[in-house]
Design a protein around this motif. Structure first.
Motif, mmCIF file in Angstrom:
data_model
loop_
_atom_site.group_PDB
_atom_site.id
_atom_site.type_symbol
_atom_site.label_atom_id
_atom_site.label_comp_id
_atom_site.label_asym_id
_atom_site.label_seq_id
_atom_site.Cartn_x
_atom_site.Cartn_y
_atom_site.Cartn_z
ATOM 1 N N GLU A 52 0.835 -1.203 0.000
ATOM 2 C CA GLU A 52 0.000 0.000 0.000
ATOM 3 C C GLU A 52 0.874 1.259 0.000
ATOM 4 O O GLU A 52 0.606 2.213 -0.729
ATOM 5 C CB GLU A 52 -0.909 -0.033 1.224
ATOM 6 N N LEU A 53 1.920 1.250 0.809
ATOM 7 C CA LEU A 53 2.826 2.398 0.875
ATOM 8 C C LEU A 53 3.613 2.555 -0.429
ATOM 9 O O LEU A 53 3.879 3.677 -0.868
ATOM 10 C CB LEU A 53 3.779 2.265 2.056
ATOM 11 N N ASP A 54 3.967 1.438 -1.052
ATOM 12 C CA ASP A 54 4.695 1.480 -2.330
ATOM 13 C C ASP A 54 3.898 2.210 -3.406
ATOM 14 O O ASP A 54 4.475 2.819 -4.309
ATOM 15 C CB ASP A 54 5.034 0.064 -2.814
ATOM 16 N N ARG A 55 2.591 2.143 -3.325
ATOM 17 C CA ARG A 55 1.731 2.770 -4.338
ATOM 18 C C ARG A 55 1.437 4.250 -4.042
ATOM 19 O O ARG A 55 0.833 4.930 -4.855
ATOM 20 C CB ARG A 55 0.418 1.998 -4.450
ATOM 21 N N MET A 56 1.857 4.738 -2.879
ATOM 22 C CA MET A 56 1.544 6.120 -2.501
ATOM 23 C C MET A 56 2.580 7.092 -3.060
ATOM 24 O O MET A 56 3.737 6.731 -3.281
ATOM 25 C CB MET A 56 1.497 6.249 -0.972
#
Length: 150
Positions: free
Chosen positions: A45-49
């Motif tokens: 999820e953080l990788d996509r932010m």
């Protein structure tokens, strides 16, 4: 004229009496301010932010950690006062807690000022790793009481 003078004197006495009366202030808590985060994240999820959103998450986690961890020996929840845990509510102890709160505020403000200037230069992967570490640290607060002996 005497009536006006009398009213002025009475008003003056009332005001001076009110200003001399000690106000009973609300007891200070060890932990105040932001004490939890809205959501825990997975790495994917953080990788996509976007980096700007990651920066906000990072700062939010720092705020919570600065508010809780320095006082963990006293409390892990907000609104715990000195008297709640048996510390005498003396003038010296209250002043020490007030000084500690002010020092924490100054530290946090300076840290955030620094982070806003320098953090955008950080590596995105390192930023994500730090967010996950901070979230793990915050999750561990839920198990803090498991380490206490009876």
């Amino acid at each position: 004229m005497k009536t006006k003078l009398l009213l002025v004197v009475v008003a003056f006495l009332c005001i001076s009496n009110l200003s001399q009366a000690q106000k009973k202030s609300k007891p200070l808590s060890f932990i105040t301010g932001k004490v939890n985060i809205s959501k825990y994240h997975e790495r994917g999820e953080l990788d996509r932010m976007r980096k700007g959103d990651l920066l906000k998450l990072y700062v939010e986690r720092i705020e919570v950690i600065v508010n809780i961890l320095p006082n963990i020996a006293f409390a892990t929840n907000p609104n715990v006062t000195m008297s709640d845990i048996g510390i005498p509510d003396t003038k010296e102890n209250v002043k020490a807690l007030e000084n500690n709160k002010e020092a924490s505020k100054v530290y946090f403000d300076n840290t955030i000022e620094f982070q806003k200037k320098i953090l955008p230069y950080s590596d995105t992967n390192d930023l994500i790793t730090a967010i996950l570490f901070y979230e793990s640290t915050l999750k561990s607060l839920y198990t803090y009481n498991d380490f206490k002996s009876n």
